[in-house]
Design a protein around this motif. Structure first.
Motif, PDB file in Angstrom:
ATOM      1  N   UNK A 164       0.317  21.262   3.213  1.00 58.70           N
ATOM      2  CA  UNK A 164       1.752  21.025   3.183  1.00 58.70           C
ATOM      3  C   UNK A 164       2.081  19.864   4.111  1.00 58.70           C
ATOM      4  N   UNK A 165       2.932  18.973   3.629  1.00 61.65           N
ATOM      5  CA  UNK A 165       3.533  17.968   4.497  1.00 61.65           C
ATOM      6  C   UNK A 165       4.793  18.585   5.057  1.00 61.65           C
ATOM      7  N   UNK A 166       4.758  18.948   6.315  1.00 65.83           N
ATOM      8  CA  UNK A 166       5.818  19.707   6.970  1.00 65.83           C
ATOM      9  C   UNK A 166       6.888  18.751   7.496  1.00 65.83           C
ATOM     10  N   UNK A 167       8.014  18.696   6.762  1.00 64.72           N
ATOM     11  CA  UNK A 167       9.106  17.788   7.113  1.00 64.72           C
ATOM     12  C   UNK A 167      10.447  18.520   7.163  1.00 64.72           C
ATOM     13  N   UNK A 168      10.408  19.811   7.507  1.00 68.09           N
ATOM     14  CA  UNK A 168      11.654  20.577   7.581  1.00 68.09           C
ATOM     15  C   UNK A 168      12.463  20.240   8.825  1.00 68.09           C
ATOM     16  N   UNK A 192       7.648  11.386  12.090  1.00 66.83           N
ATOM     17  CA  UNK A 192       7.003  10.686  13.207  1.00 66.83           C
ATOM     18  C   UNK A 192       7.494  11.170  14.574  1.00 66.83           C
ATOM     19  N   UNK A 193       8.789  11.439  14.695  1.00 70.08           N
ATOM     20  CA  UNK A 193       9.343  11.798  16.008  1.00 70.08           C
ATOM     21  C   UNK A 193       9.003  13.224  16.430  1.00 70.08           C
ATOM     22  N   UNK A 194       8.357  13.989  15.569  1.00 72.62           N
ATOM     23  CA  UNK A 194       7.951  15.356  15.905  1.00 72.62           C
ATOM     24  C   UNK A 194       6.434  15.520  15.917  1.00 72.62           C
ATOM     25  N   UNK A 195       5.711  14.436  15.754  1.00 72.00           N
ATOM     26  CA  UNK A 195       4.264  14.531  15.556  1.00 72.00           C
ATOM     27  C   UNK A 195       3.551  15.119  16.762  1.00 72.00           C
TER      28      UNK A 195
END
Length: 306
Positions: A164-168, A192-195
Motif C-alpha cells: 500500500x502507498x500510505x497517503x492518508x 514526503x513530509x511524513x516520511x
C-alpha cells in the motif's frame, strides 16, 4: 522481469516534456540514471507526479520501454493504473503486463466515488487480470476514497496485492496496518513530509516526490533510518523539509519540476491544462530550492549501508 520487493525508495518519476509538450526521452533517461546511481529500489511511471491525467496509455508504455532498456531487466519498473472504468483498467493491466511492466500502482476508480464494495471489486478485477505485483494507492485526501482496514482484509485473498502507498496523512495507519495484518502488506509512505515519521514507525519504504530533484539525499535518509542512525537521518531531513513541503501543494508537479531543473536533472515544461509557474510564484519556489542548495549537506557513505 524484476519482482518488486516494495521496500526502499521508489521515485514517482516526473514525465519531462519539450516546450511543444512532446515527451523528452533524453531528459527522462537522464533523471532515471540519476535515480539508479543514487541507489533507489525501483521507479514508478505515470503517477500523479508523472502527469498521468495528461498521458495516453500508449505514452506510458513508451516510457516503460525506455526505462526497461535504460535500467536493465533486474530493476523494477512500476506503472500506474488510474482509470475511470474497470474494463479500461483491466485492459491496461493486461497490455502493460505484456509490454514488460514489473508491477503496478493501482488507484481507485477515477471520477466516480465508488463505495467500499465497488472499490474492492474494482481492485480485485485488476489483480485477477495480471500476475504482476500490485501496490494499492490509499489517498483519500486527493482521490476521495479511503481504503479501510476491512477493505484490505477483503483484498488479502489476492496474493499479488502486496503493498500500500500510505497517503492518508494519518501516520497511525502504519501501526494499524501492522497490528491487523503483520507483514502481509508492505507499507510505503506516499507523503514526503511524513516520511521520516512513518519510516520510524515501521513503514517499509518511501514513494518519494522530491527524490526527482534530490535522489541521493532521499535514499540517504531512508538507509540511515533503517540502519538505526536516526540522528544523521534527522539532520538531513530537517535541512530537506522546506523543499519536501513542495510535495503537498496542488501544483506539486510544477514545483518539483522547478526543483529538478535547478539540480540539472529535469525541465520545467508541463502539459496543459497545467501552466508553467510565473513571476512571484516561480520566484518563491526557486528561492526555496536555491536556499537548500546553498547549504546542501555532506552525505555519509550511505550506499555502503546494507
Amino acid at each position: 522481469m524484476a519482482n518488486p520487493q516494495w521496500k526502499g525508495v521508489y521515485p514517482a518519476l516526473l514525465t519531462p516534456f519539450h516546450a511543444d509538450e512532446s515527451i523528452d526521452e533524453a531528459m527522462f533517461i537522464k533523471n532515471l540514471r540519476a535515480q539508479i546511481d543514487a541507489g533507489v529500489d525501483g521507479v514508478i511511471i505515470g503517477g500523479s507526479l508523472g502527469e498521468a491525467s495528461t498521458l495516453l496509455n500508449e505514452e506510458k508504455i513508451q516510457l516503460l520501454q525506455v526505462a526497461k532498456k535504460t535500467a536493465g531487466p533486474d530493476f523494477p519498473i512500476i506503472l500506474n493504473i488510474a482509470e475511470s472504468t474497470t474494463k479500461a483498467a483491466v485492459a491496461f493491466a493486461k497490455a502493460a503486463t505484456g509490454a514488460g511492466a514489473d508491477g503496478f500502482m493501482l488507484l481507485p476508480p477515477m471520477r466516480y466515488k465508488s463505495d467500499d464494495e465497488e472499490t474492492v471489486t474494482y481492485f480485485k478485477a485488476v489483480a485477477n487480470a495480471t500476475p504482476r505485483s500490485i501496490m494499492i494507492y490509499n489517498n483519500p485526501v486527493d482521490y476521495k476514497i479511503e481504503v479501510t482496514l476491512d477493505m484490505f482484509a477483503s483484498l488479502a485473498a489476492c496474493e499479488n496485492i502486496q503493498a500500500v502507498k500510505e497517503s492518508t496523512r494519518d501516520v497511525s495507519n502504519v501501526t494499524r496496518m501492522k497490528n491487523r495484518f503483520g507483514d502481509r502488506f508492505k507499507i510505503l509512505c506516499g507523503v514526503d513530509t511524513l516520511a521520516l515519521e512513518e519510516l520510524c514507525l515501521g513503514a517499509d519504504g518511501w514513494i518519494a516526490g522530491l527524490v526527482d530533484a534530490f535522489p541521493r539525499e532521499t535514499v540517504a535518509i531512508y538507509r540511515l533510518i533503517k540502519a538505526g542512525r536516526l540522528a544523521e537521518a534527522l539532520s538531513i531531513y530537517r535541512w530537506f523539509l522546506p523543499v519536501l513541503e513542495l510535495d503537498i501543494h496542488p501544483k506539486l508537479v510544477q514545483y518539483i519540476k522547478v526543483a529538478a531543473t535547478l539540480t540539472d536533472i529535469g525541465s520545467p515544461h508541463v502539459r496543459a491544462p497545467r501552466l508553467p509557474l510565473q513571476e512571484e510564484e516561480l520566484y518563491r519556489v526557486t528561492k526555496i530550492v536555491e536556499d537548500a542548495l546553498a547549504c546542501r549537506p555532506q552525505l555519509p557513505d550511505y550506499l555502503s549501508i546494507n
